[in-house]
Write an enzyme that holds these catalytic residues in place. Structure first.
Site, PDB file in Angstrom:
ATOM      1  N   ASP A  34      80.105 -43.519  -6.196  1.00  0.00           N
ATOM      2  CA  ASP A  34      78.788 -42.114  -5.797  1.00  0.00           C
ATOM      3  C   ASP A  34      77.139 -43.594  -5.486  1.00  0.00           C
ATOM      4  O   ASP A  34      77.121 -43.855  -6.637  1.00  0.00           O
ATOM      5  CB  ASP A  34      78.567 -41.584  -7.879  1.00  0.00           C
ATOM      6  CG  ASP A  34      79.993 -40.576  -8.019  1.00  0.00           C
ATOM      7  OD1 ASP A  34      80.236 -40.621  -8.507  1.00  0.00           O
ATOM      8  OD2 ASP A  34      79.773 -39.740  -6.579  1.00  0.00           O
ATOM      9  N   ASP A 174      84.203 -31.834  -7.434  1.00  0.00           N
ATOM     10  CA  ASP A 174      83.439 -32.996  -7.888  1.00  0.00           C
ATOM     11  C   ASP A 174      82.152 -32.414  -9.107  1.00  0.00           C
ATOM     12  O   ASP A 174      81.913 -31.824  -8.560  1.00  0.00           O
ATOM     13  CB  ASP A 174      82.391 -33.724  -7.042  1.00  0.00           C
ATOM     14  CG  ASP A 174      82.070 -34.995  -7.530  1.00  0.00           C
ATOM     15  OD1 ASP A 174      80.812 -35.789  -6.544  1.00  0.00           O
ATOM     16  OD2 ASP A 174      81.720 -35.560  -8.953  1.00  0.00           O
TER      17      ASP A 174
HETATM   18  C1  DX5 Z   1      78.104 -36.175 -10.115  1.00  0.00           C
HETATM   19  C2  DX5 Z   1      78.974 -37.257  -9.309  1.00  0.00           C
HETATM   20  C3  DX5 Z   1      80.289 -36.872  -9.614  1.00  0.00           C
HETATM   21  C4  DX5 Z   1      80.204 -37.431 -11.155  1.00  0.00           C
HETATM   22  C5  DX5 Z   1      81.297 -36.970 -11.550  1.00  0.00           C
HETATM   23  O1  DX5 Z   1      76.696 -36.505 -10.311  1.00  0.00           O
HETATM   24  O2  DX5 Z   1      78.510 -37.035  -8.410  1.00  0.00           O
HETATM   25  O3  DX5 Z   1      80.866 -37.459  -8.776  1.00  0.00           O
HETATM   26  O4  DX5 Z   1      80.530 -38.603 -11.452  1.00  0.00           O
HETATM   27  O5  DX5 Z   1      81.197 -37.283 -13.050  1.00  0.00           O
HETATM   28  P1  DX5 Z   1      82.417 -36.133 -14.244  1.00  0.00           P
HETATM   29  O6  DX5 Z   1      83.728 -35.996 -13.771  1.00  0.00           O
HETATM   30  O7  DX5 Z   1      81.767 -37.023 -15.288  1.00  0.00           O
HETATM   31  O8  DX5 Z   1      81.295 -35.309 -13.615  1.00  0.00           O
END
Ligand code: DX5
Length: 219
Positions: A34, A174
């Site tokens: 990310d 996601d």
């Molecule tokens: C959102 C990111 C995600 C995040 C997901 O800000 O793009 O990939 O890391 O994290 P979880 O699975 O904890 O919601």
């Protein structure tokens, strides 16, 4: 075949190599990196150097999720760093059609991500250029947020549109993906599950958490 992709946003950065290797050993289909610039989203994370470092230690697919403004500035740098797929946000691209073309010209797969407030029709003219479409099920920027239920109908509607047009484009989801929400998004048509805090946490090892997620979708 459902793909599970841990997001390293929630990993222990002081042991990133170990955490990536644990994911690979747990037989995940990829790792999502990310990238955040503090402008497109209210957080700052990684650059091409981290992608290069991960490329040198794991062989799984490296998906780079560019949560940055004007992503066209960095496409080649991330591609050269070892990304297998680059996801850009529709909301960050004035010329999305050209950005997706450019990613493909770099020899890697082109992904487009859309935020919860973004309607599907913005993708109308680029379906042929998207190798994968990522539906954000949280407002991007941080891990550990609440899954946004309203996105379930968006996922199933997108699957319907793609199927009607004859596209086999996979849908990634996601944000807030865990053993409770994973079955819901799979039922709606998602086949790539990006998960951060449900895989990297104190409750279990990466292997245990990946296994629990896989069990929840009864693969
Ligand atoms: C959102 C990111 C995600 C995040 C997901 O800000 O793009 O990939 O890391 O994290 P979880 O699975 O904890 O919601």
């Amino acid at each position: 075949m459902i793909a599970i992709e841990p997001s390293i946003l929630s990993a222990d950065y002081t042991h990133l190599e170990e955490q990536a290797r644990e994911a690979e050993t747990a037989a995940v289909e990829g790792i999502q990196v990310d990238v955040m610039d503090g402008q497109f989203v209210p957080n700052i994370t990684f650059g091409p150097g981290i992608v290069r470092a991960l490329r040198n230690v794991v062989n799984v697919t490296l998906d780079v999720h560019l949560m940055i403004v004007e992503p066209e500035r960095y496409l080649k740098e991330f591609a050269d760093s070892g990304a297998d797929r680059l996801f850009v946000h529709q909301e960050a691209c004035i010329h999305l059609h050209r950005v997706l073309q450019t990613i493909r010209e770099l020899g890697i797969e082109a992904g487009v991500a859309i935020n919860p407030a973004t309607p599907l029709n913005v993708l109308e003219e680029v379906l042929e250029l998207a190798d994968i479409i990522q539906v954000m099920t949280v407002n991007p920027g941080f891990g550990g947020q609440e899954f946004i239920q309203s996105q379930l109908s968006k996922i199933s509607h997108l699957r319907q549109i793609l199927d009607e047009r004859g596209y086999h484009t996979p849908i990634a989801v996601d944000g807030g993906i865990d053993t409770t929400t994973a079955p819901l998004v799979v039922k709606a048509g998602a086949t790539v599950l990006v998960a951060g805090s449900s895989i990297y946490n104190e409750k279990g090892t990466v292997a245990q958490n990946v296994a629990a997620l896989r069990a929840s979708i009864k693969e």
